[in-house]
Scaffold this active site. Structure first.
Site, PDB file in Angstrom:
ATOM      1  N   ARG A   1       0.914  -1.034   0.258  1.00 50.99           N
ATOM      2  CA  ARG A   1       0.021  -0.061   0.043  1.00 50.99           C
ATOM      3  C   ARG A   1       0.855   1.159   0.074  1.00 50.99           C
ATOM      4  NH1 ARG A   1      -4.516  -1.989   4.343  1.00 50.99           N
ATOM      5  NH2 ARG A   1      -5.483  -3.717   2.952  1.00 50.99           N
TER       6      ARG A   1
ATOM      7  N   LYS B   1       1.872  10.721 -11.460  1.00 48.27           N
ATOM      8  CA  LYS B   1       1.091   9.782 -12.215  1.00 48.27           C
ATOM      9  C   LYS B   1       1.878   8.529 -12.525  1.00 48.27           C
ATOM     10  CE  LYS B   1      -2.139  12.487 -15.227  1.00 48.27           C
ATOM     11  NZ  LYS B   1      -2.412  12.784 -16.542  1.00 48.27           N
TER      12      LYS B   1
ATOM     13  N   LYS C   1       4.848  22.792 -15.465  1.00 44.11           N
ATOM     14  CA  LYS C   1       3.890  21.545 -15.045  1.00 44.11           C
ATOM     15  C   LYS C   1       3.733  21.776 -13.612  1.00 44.11           C
ATOM     16  CE  LYS C   1       3.096  16.692 -15.313  1.00 44.11           C
ATOM     17  NZ  LYS C   1       3.383  15.305 -16.144  1.00 44.11           N
TER      18      LYS C   1
ATOM     19  N   ARG D   1      -5.344  20.866 -14.758  1.00 37.60           N
ATOM     20  CA  ARG D   1      -4.283  19.820 -15.115  1.00 37.60           C
ATOM     21  C   ARG D   1      -4.704  19.053 -16.472  1.00 37.60           C
ATOM     22  NH1 ARG D   1      -1.302  15.331 -11.288  1.00 37.60           N
ATOM     23  NH2 ARG D   1      -0.100  14.576 -12.559  1.00 37.60           N
TER      24      ARG D   1
ATOM     25  N   HIS E   1      -2.480  14.759 -26.459  1.00 36.28           N
ATOM     26  CA  HIS E   1      -2.441  13.398 -25.916  1.00 36.28           C
ATOM     27  C   HIS E   1      -3.535  12.338 -26.138  1.00 36.28           C
ATOM     28  CE1 HIS E   1       1.099  15.165 -23.951  1.00 36.28           C
ATOM     29  NE2 HIS E   1       1.192  13.925 -23.213  1.00 36.28           N
TER      30      HIS E   1
ATOM     31  N   HIS F   1       6.803   8.032 -27.204  1.00 35.26           N
ATOM     32  CA  HIS F   1       5.738   8.900 -26.495  1.00 35.26           C
ATOM     33  C   HIS F   1       5.542  10.478 -27.188  1.00 35.26           C
ATOM     34  CE1 HIS F   1       2.668  10.489 -23.850  1.00 35.26           C
ATOM     35  NE2 HIS F   1       3.856  11.539 -23.562  1.00 35.26           N
TER      36      HIS F   1
END
Length: 357
Positions: free
Chosen positions: A113, A135, A219, A233, A240, A257
């Site tokens: 966790r 992320k 960012k 955000r 994307h 990417h």
């Protein structure tokens, strides 16, 4: 500015800019650290390789991180950590590009966790994007980043020295996110890149450090304002939704990417003009900036039907509509729910046909 604090909803990330490999190694010399590292990086960076060889029992190697960022590799990592009796007093250190930091962040977020996490991003993409904002994700099936969570690292260590060894396309892979940050921020940021194209292409060290810091601050400011991606955000997703559709349709032979995002930004710019949101002048100015850099798209497959289908399954969609970030002008992105999927599908088909010609 050698340090930045990025405040998340329940944790603050300490971001440190360092000047040498010795400085980097000073952050990863603790006995309670387990090191996840990109296999290619370990074998190509002598100082790092020598250091890791001395601690090989504490090293988890990931080869071809983008291809192996999945549940099978995650299971290997969990077994490794379990066999090492790792607990919440330990810390995962991730050294590598964006796919590696994504993967290691996901493991840190889910093992017991959550355990401590330090990121040492070694690509431009990872430094200005993947390591900032918490992320984490792995791929599942044919969908990129389908399984993941928000999990803020405790520390991020930035050393521009890693960028000297990147080949041109890997370097441009990260520059795509720098360009994106400029487009959604202001005319000044766009002009800053325009005015420094030659130095950027030459990887002028002083200019590169300035660009990294500016891009990270853009960012970081957005993330601190809207950590859980409820509003502003989402603007970071400019290019994307199209880009992830392109990436997901190329998972059998993974592509950069940033290159997918660049094509995605071109699509978003043209769709913004198509919707009469963005002026032709600003649209062509944006595409001129992109074309100032030698992105190689030759290995990218563009299948309009696959791109559209993957866009329909994008995790950011709401109300059964495809959510896009479009542009009204530099510094003025707009969240746009496309209520006419047939118009979008026709646009994608036309774009792909024109892009190939």
């Amino acid at each position: 500015m050698n340090q930045i604090e990025i405040k998340g909803s329940n944790k603050t990330t300490n971001l440190e800019f360092v000047g040498s490999m010795d400085d980097v190694l000073s952050f990863i010399s603790k006995s309670n650290q387990i090191i996840f590292v990109d296999k290619t990086l370990k074998t190509s960076t002598k100082a790092l390789s020598d250091f890791l060889d001395e601690r090989i029992e504490d090293v988890f190697l990931v080869d071809h991180a983008e291809e192996n960022k999945n549940l099978f590799k995650a299971e290997e990592a969990y077994k490794f950590l379990t066999e090492k009796s790792i607990n919440r007093d330990h810390e995962i250190v991730a050294i590598g590009g964006g796919a590696l930091t994504d993967f290691a962040g996901f493991i840190a977020a889910t093992f017991k966790r959550g355990i401590r996490l330090t990121l040492v991003p070694t690509s431009l993409l990872a430094q200005v994007d993947a390591s900032i904002g918490g992320k984490t994700a792995i791929n599942f099936g044919n969908v990129k980043n389908l399984v993941g969570s928000f999990y803020v690292p405790d520390n991020v260590v930035i050393c521009s020295g890693f960028l000297k060894t990147l080949d041109q396309q890997e370097y441009l892979n990260g520059l795509a996110e720098v360009i994106k940050h400029a487009f959604i921020t202001s005319d000044d940021e766009v002009n800053f890149i325009f005015n420094n194209i030659d130095k950027i292409n030459r990887r002028d060290e002083k200019l590169l450090n300035e660009i990294i810091k500016r891009s990270i601050k853009i960012k970081a400011d957005i993330v601190m304002e809207d950590f859980e991606e409820k509003g502003t955000r989402k603007f970071l997703n400019f290019g994307h939704t199209f880009g992830h559709g392109i990436e997901s349709s190329n998972l059998d032979c993974p592509i950069f990417h940033g290159h997918a995002v660049v094509i995605g930004m071109i699509m978003a710019i043209k769709y913004s003009m198509h919707k009469n949101l963005l002026s032709m002048k600003n649209g062509f100015h944006a595409m001129d900036l992109i074309s100032s850099f030698n992105f190689d798209f030759s290995k990218i497959k563009l299948d309009p039907n696959k791109i559209f289908q993957f866009m329909k399954s994008d995790k950011k969609n709401q109300n059964s509509q495809i959510n896009l970030v479009l542009l009204k002008s530099f510094g003025k992105p707009e969240l746009y729910e496309e209520g006419n999927p047939y118009e979008l599908q026709e646009f994608i088909g036309d774009f792909v046909e024109d892009f190939r010609s």
